[in-house]
Design a protein around this motif. Sequence first.
Motif, short mmCIF file in Angstrom:
data_model
loop_
_atom_site.label_atom_id
_atom_site.label_comp_id
_atom_site.label_asym_id
_atom_site.label_seq_id
_atom_site.Cartn_x
_atom_site.Cartn_y
_atom_site.Cartn_z
N THR A 1 11.32 -2.76 -14.61
CA THR A 1 9.91 -2.59 -14.22
C THR A 1 9.33 -1.33 -14.85
O THR A 1 8.24 -1.35 -15.42
N LEU A 2 10.08 -0.22 -14.76
CA LEU A 2 9.62 1.05 -15.34
C LEU A 2 9.42 0.93 -16.85
O LEU A 2 8.47 1.49 -17.41
N GLN A 3 10.31 0.18 -17.49
CA GLN A 3 10.21 -0.01 -18.94
C GLN A 3 8.93 -0.77 -19.30
O GLN A 3 8.21 -0.40 -20.24
N VAL A 4 8.63 -1.83 -18.53
CA VAL A 4 7.41 -2.61 -18.76
C VAL A 4 6.17 -1.72 -18.60
O VAL A 4 5.25 -1.74 -19.43
N VAL A 5 6.17 -0.91 -17.54
CA VAL A 5 5.02 -0.03 -17.27
C VAL A 5 4.86 1.01 -18.38
O VAL A 5 3.76 1.21 -18.91
N HIS B 1 -1.74 -4.56 -14.02
CA HIS B 1 -2.10 -4.53 -12.60
C HIS B 1 -0.86 -4.93 -11.82
O HIS B 1 -0.35 -6.04 -11.96
N HIS B 2 -0.35 -4.02 -11.01
CA HIS B 2 0.92 -4.22 -10.31
C HIS B 2 0.72 -4.42 -8.81
O HIS B 2 -0.14 -3.80 -8.20
N VAL B 3 1.54 -5.30 -8.24
CA VAL B 3 1.51 -5.56 -6.79
C VAL B 3 2.94 -5.67 -6.30
O VAL B 3 3.81 -6.18 -7.01
N VAL B 4 3.18 -5.20 -5.07
CA VAL B 4 4.46 -5.50 -4.42
C VAL B 4 4.20 -6.44 -3.25
O VAL B 4 3.13 -6.40 -2.64
N VAL B 5 5.20 -7.28 -2.94
CA VAL B 5 5.07 -8.19 -1.79
C VAL B 5 6.24 -7.98 -0.84
O VAL B 5 7.36 -7.75 -1.26
N ASN B 6 5.92 -8.05 0.45
CA ASN B 6 6.95 -8.02 1.48
C ASN B 6 6.73 -9.22 2.40
O ASN B 6 5.82 -10.03 2.17
N ALA B 7 7.55 -9.33 3.44
CA ALA B 7 7.48 -10.51 4.32
C ALA B 7 6.10 -10.66 4.96
O ALA B 7 5.53 -11.75 4.94
N SER B 8 5.53 -9.57 5.48
CA SER B 8 4.25 -9.72 6.19
C SER B 8 3.12 -10.09 5.25
O SER B 8 2.23 -10.88 5.60
N LYS B 9 3.16 -9.56 4.03
CA LYS B 9 2.10 -9.90 3.06
C LYS B 9 2.22 -11.38 2.65
O LYS B 9 1.21 -12.08 2.53
N MET B 10 3.46 -11.85 2.48
CA MET B 10 3.66 -13.24 2.08
C MET B 10 3.24 -14.20 3.20
O MET B 10 2.72 -15.28 2.94
N SER C 1 -2.33 -10.93 -10.49
CA SER C 1 -2.00 -9.61 -11.05
C SER C 1 -0.92 -9.81 -12.14
O SER C 1 -0.36 -10.89 -12.28
N ASP C 2 -0.64 -8.76 -12.90
CA ASP C 2 0.22 -8.90 -14.08
C ASP C 2 1.71 -8.73 -13.78
O ASP C 2 2.56 -9.24 -14.51
N LEU C 3 2.01 -7.98 -12.72
CA LEU C 3 3.40 -7.65 -12.43
C LEU C 3 3.59 -7.60 -10.92
O LEU C 3 2.88 -6.86 -10.23
N ILE C 4 4.50 -8.42 -10.41
CA ILE C 4 4.71 -8.54 -8.96
C ILE C 4 6.18 -8.30 -8.64
O ILE C 4 7.05 -9.01 -9.14
N ASN C 5 6.44 -7.28 -7.83
CA ASN C 5 7.82 -6.96 -7.42
C ASN C 5 8.04 -7.29 -5.95
O ASN C 5 7.11 -7.29 -5.15
N ALA C 6 9.30 -7.53 -5.62
CA ALA C 6 9.70 -7.75 -4.22
C ALA C 6 9.93 -6.40 -3.56
O ALA C 6 10.89 -5.70 -3.88
N ASP C 7 9.05 -6.03 -2.65
CA ASP C 7 9.12 -4.73 -1.99
C ASP C 7 10.12 -4.74 -0.84
O ASP C 7 10.77 -3.75 -0.56
N ILE D 1 -2.45 0.17 -12.61
CA ILE D 1 -3.08 0.22 -11.29
C ILE D 1 -2.16 -0.46 -10.28
O ILE D 1 -1.62 -1.53 -10.54
N MET D 2 -1.99 0.20 -9.14
CA MET D 2 -0.97 -0.26 -8.18
C MET D 2 -1.37 0.08 -6.76
O MET D 2 -1.81 1.20 -6.47
N GLY D 3 -1.17 -0.85 -5.84
CA GLY D 3 -1.32 -0.57 -4.41
C GLY D 3 0.00 -0.05 -3.86
O GLY D 3 1.06 -0.60 -4.15
N VAL D 4 -0.07 1.04 -3.08
CA VAL D 4 1.17 1.65 -2.56
C VAL D 4 1.20 1.74 -1.03
O VAL D 4 2.05 2.42 -0.47
N GLY D 5 0.29 1.04 -0.36
CA GLY D 5 0.32 0.95 1.10
C GLY D 5 0.40 2.30 1.80
O GLY D 5 -0.39 3.20 1.53
N GLY D 6 1.41 2.46 2.65
CA GLY D 6 1.56 3.69 3.43
C GLY D 6 2.39 4.77 2.76
O GLY D 6 2.84 5.71 3.43
#
Length: 249
Positions: A19-23, A34-43, A59-65, A184-189
Motif C-alpha cells: 500500500t505504501l509503495q502504491v501511495v 483517493h484512499h478508503v479503509v473499511v471495517n465491519a461497521s462501515k460495511m 475510490s482508488d484504493l481500499i484497505n481492510a482496516d 486523500i484519505m479518511g482517518v476516522g478517530g
Amino acid sequence: MDNINILNTYIHNLTMQETLQVVNNTIARGKQIHHVVVNASKMVAMQTDLQLRRSVNESDLINADGQAVVWASKVLGKPLKERVAGIDLMIELVKLAHHNNYKIFFFGAKESVVKEVVKKYSDEFSPKIIAGYRNGYFKKDEEQNIARQIADSGANILFVAISSPTKENFLYENKELLKKINFIMGVGGSFDVVSGKVKRAPIWMQKNGLEWFYRFAQEPKRMWKRYLIGNSKFIALVLKEKFNGSDSH
C-alpha cells in the motif's frame, strides 16, 4: 491491483508495504489517489447507505482496516493478505512525508485535538511537513470553500479525521476540487489517538481482533450500538453470504 468483493464492498488485497509503495509512486508521479479503509461497521452501513457505498467503492484504493474484515475474507474463501489499519497507514505516511519532503494537511476532530496532532508531528519530525490544519466542524455549504483552501495549501497528503459517512462523502464529492492533492484519505478517530485523547488497544488485542472491545470499554455509552449491534449484524451478513453462496457483484 487485485481486489475482492465482500458484502458489496471492493477491497484491494495489499499488505501495508505494498500500500505504501502504491501511495509513494502516485505522489512521485504527481497523480492523485483517493484512499478508503473499511471495517465491519462501515460495511454494515454500506448495505443500506448507497451514497456511502458509492463513495467507498469508487475510490482508488481500499484497505481492510478491521481484523473482522480479514476474518470474513477467509470464511468466504477470498483471503486478504493482512489488515492495513488506517491509523498505522497514517503514521507510516507521516514518516514518508518527512523522508521525502511531502507536506500534509490535517483536517478534522476538535480544534484542541488537531492542534495537538500538528504540534506532536512538528516536534517529532519537522514543522516543514505541515501544510495546514482545520478542525472538523463545518456546515454542508462550507465544504467547497474548505476543499479549495486545502487544495491551495500546497499539501501532497490530506488526512480527514471525521466520522463516517461524512468523511467518505466529503472526499468523494470534492475530489475534483482536491485534485492538486496527491493522496486523500479518511482517518476516522486517528487524531484522537495520536493526540493522546483516546488510548489504543495493546498490540496483542489488535492482532486478535479485540481492538473494538478495548475501544468499547473506554466509551461504552457512545460505542455500544456501533460495536455490539454492528458486529452482530456483520457476522450475520457474512454467514448469510457464505451459506447462500451469493456473489455480491
